[in-house]
Structures are given as structure tokens and as C-alpha cells.
Design a protein around this motif. Structure first.
Motif, PDB file in Angstrom:
ATOM      1  N   ALA A  48      50.738  95.543 -68.327  1.00  0.00           N
ATOM      2  CA  ALA A  48      51.653  96.433 -69.043  1.00  0.00           C
ATOM      3  C   ALA A  48      51.165  97.873 -68.987  1.00  0.00           C
ATOM      4  CB  ALA A  48      51.785  95.994 -70.497  1.00  0.00           C
ATOM      5  N   PHE A  49      52.103  98.804 -68.935  1.00  0.00           N
ATOM      6  CA  PHE A  49      51.786 100.227 -68.961  1.00  0.00           C
ATOM      7  C   PHE A  49      50.947 100.555 -70.193  1.00  0.00           C
ATOM      8  CE2 PHE A  49      53.153 104.437 -70.589  1.00  0.00           C
ATOM      9  CZ  PHE A  49      52.604 105.237 -69.601  1.00  0.00           C
TER      10      PHE A  49
ATOM     11  N   THR B  20      56.390  95.996 -71.937  1.00  0.00           N
ATOM     12  CA  THR B  20      55.373  97.021 -72.120  1.00  0.00           C
ATOM     13  C   THR B  20      55.756  97.946 -73.261  1.00  0.00           C
ATOM     14  OG1 THR B  20      54.048  98.703 -70.991  1.00  0.00           O
ATOM     15  CG2 THR B  20      56.395  98.653 -70.468  1.00  0.00           C
ATOM     16  N   LEU B  21      54.756  98.539 -73.864  1.00  0.00           N
ATOM     17  CA  LEU B  21      54.976  99.573 -74.859  1.00  0.00           C
ATOM     18  C   LEU B  21      55.021 100.923 -74.157  1.00  0.00           C
ATOM     19  CD1 LEU B  21      52.515  98.339 -77.623  1.00  0.00           C
ATOM     20  CD2 LEU B  21      54.997  98.082 -77.578  1.00  0.00           C
TER      21      LEU B  21
ATOM     22  N   GLY C 198      53.134 106.010 -85.789  1.00  0.00           N
ATOM     23  CA  GLY C 198      54.409 105.439 -86.198  1.00  0.00           C
ATOM     24  C   GLY C 198      54.858 104.456 -85.136  1.00  0.00           C
ATOM     25  N   PRO C 199      56.154 104.251 -84.995  1.00  0.00           N
ATOM     26  CA  PRO C 199      56.660 103.295 -84.017  1.00  0.00           C
ATOM     27  C   PRO C 199      56.298 103.653 -82.577  1.00  0.00           C
ATOM     28  CG  PRO C 199      58.397 103.995 -85.527  1.00  0.00           C
ATOM     29  CD  PRO C 199      57.223 104.881 -85.775  1.00  0.00           C
ATOM     30  N   SER C 200      56.157 102.636 -81.746  1.00  0.00           N
ATOM     31  CA  SER C 200      56.015 102.791 -80.298  1.00  0.00           C
ATOM     32  C   SER C 200      57.259 102.228 -79.639  1.00  0.00           C
ATOM     33  CB  SER C 200      54.796 102.025 -79.774  1.00  0.00           C
ATOM     34  OG  SER C 200      53.620 102.746 -80.007  1.00  0.00           O
ATOM     35  N   GLY C 201      57.701 102.887 -78.581  1.00  0.00           N
ATOM     36  CA  GLY C 201      58.843 102.382 -77.830  1.00  0.00           C
ATOM     37  C   GLY C 201      58.438 101.191 -76.976  1.00  0.00           C
ATOM     38  N   PHE C 202      59.420 100.395 -76.558  1.00  0.00           N
ATOM     39  CA  PHE C 202      59.146  99.285 -75.655  1.00  0.00           C
ATOM     40  C   PHE C 202      60.256  99.134 -74.630  1.00  0.00           C
ATOM     41  CE2 PHE C 202      61.506  96.987 -79.017  1.00  0.00           C
ATOM     42  CZ  PHE C 202      62.408  96.262 -78.261  1.00  0.00           C
TER      43      PHE C 202
END
Length: 181
Positions: A135-136, A162-163, A144-148
Motif C-alpha cells: 500500500a502507498f 491504501t490510505l 484527523g481523518p486519512s483518505g483511502f
């Protein structure tokens, strides 16, 4: 035909009820299914007419095998819920698969489908999220939030996940795929 997802509060409470509606070219409703405790946020259609929806909720939409997702970790609470991807046949009434992507606060925001019927899902998470080898980004690094970004094959199996993001708050809200997927 067009496929629409809509969501509304359940009797004014904190829970959400979503619907998947199939509409003809002249505006007639052909079918509609109700999905309680689900916030649907994206819809896509593949070349065979199968319909894919994504979002989050305390339950999974459709006739589903709940062993695919341990919703007890989310406590069945709408605000700490799992992202999902559900695939329906072209009538939009029969579930072909419904799978969970993580638990905690994991919110799927967008979906796209390629020619082979692979689904690509994006969103954000602050909970427990499945990443695949290579995963990247494999761990939450943001305050805070991480994108996926996740890819499921035509049968709903996870291909990659991946995040995305850096040290700040990151949310991925939309995705498009080209002819190469």
C-alpha cells in the motif's frame, strides 16, 4: 434508466434511511429498496447494468452475509460505522454482494466501476481500515481523518486498498476510472 440513491433522517432521529431507486427515461419508478441505518453516498452502473452503491452505516444493505463485517466493533452506532460497497443486479432489487471496508469511523464517499466490473471506492477513515501489502500508505499518519482508495473485483473481493494523505486532515471524495481501470 437512471439509478438514484437518497437518504433522509429516520423519523427525525439520528439514524439515516437510504433508498436505491431505479427510474425510467420518462421518469417512472421501476423499483425501490429501502436500506435502514445506511447513509448512501455514491452510485455507479457497470456495462451489464449492475448497480453499485457505497456509503456507510450500522448495517449492510441487501441480503448479505454479515460474517464479512464485524459490525459489533462499531457497536451498531451510526456515528461509528463501517464503509460498505453493495452490488445489485440490473433490477436494483437483488443483492449480488455487500462488503464492509473497516470499522470505527470509516466513510465511503464515492465509487466508480470499470469495464470488468471492478469497483473503486474512496473515502476517509479514523478507525480500523484494511490495507493490502504494498500500500502507498498503510498506517494513519494524520491528526484527523486519512483518505483511502480501495479496489474490489467483480465478486467483491478486495484487490488493493491504501490510505492517502499527509499529516493533516485528508478526505477523498470522488473517483473516476479510465478504460484501463
Amino acid at each position: 434508466n437512471a439509478f438514484v440513491v437518497l437518504s433522509a433522517p429516520d423519523n427525525g432521529g439520528p439514524l439515516i434511511v437510504s433508498s436505491l431507486v431505479k427510474v425510467t427515461a420518462d421518469g417512472k419508478i421501476l423499483s425501490s429498496i429501502v436500506m435502514p441505518n445506511v447513509q448512501a453516498t455514491g452510485v455507479a452502473v457497470d456495462t451489464s447494468g449492475n448497480v453499485y452503491i457505497t456509503g456507510w452505516g450500522a448495517t449492510l444493505p441487501g441480503n448479505t452475509n454479515f460474517s464479512k463485517c464485524d459490525l459489533s466493533a462499531a457497536g451498531g452506532n451510526y456515528y461509528t460505522s463501517s464503509a460498505f460497497v453493495a452490488k445489485f443486479d440490473s433490477s436494483a432489487t437483488n443483492t449480488l454482494y455487500s462488503v464492509c471496508l473497516g470499522y470505527g469511523t470509516v466513510r465511503a464517499q464515492g465509487i466508480a466501476v470499470d469495464r470488468a466490473g471492478n469497483a473503486y471506492v474512496v473515502g476517509f477513515e479514523t478507525g480500523s481500515f484494511p490495507v493490502t501489502p504494498g500500500a502507498f500508505r498503510s498506517t494513519l499518519t494524520a491528526t484527523g481523518p486519512s483518505g483511502f482508495v480501495s479496489k474490489l473485483d467483480s465478486s467483491g473481493q478486495l484487490v488493493y486498498s491504501t490510505l492517502f494523505g499527509g499529516s493533516g486532515e485528508d478526505r477523498v471524495s470522488a473517483i473516476a476510472v479510465d478504460d484501463l481501470g
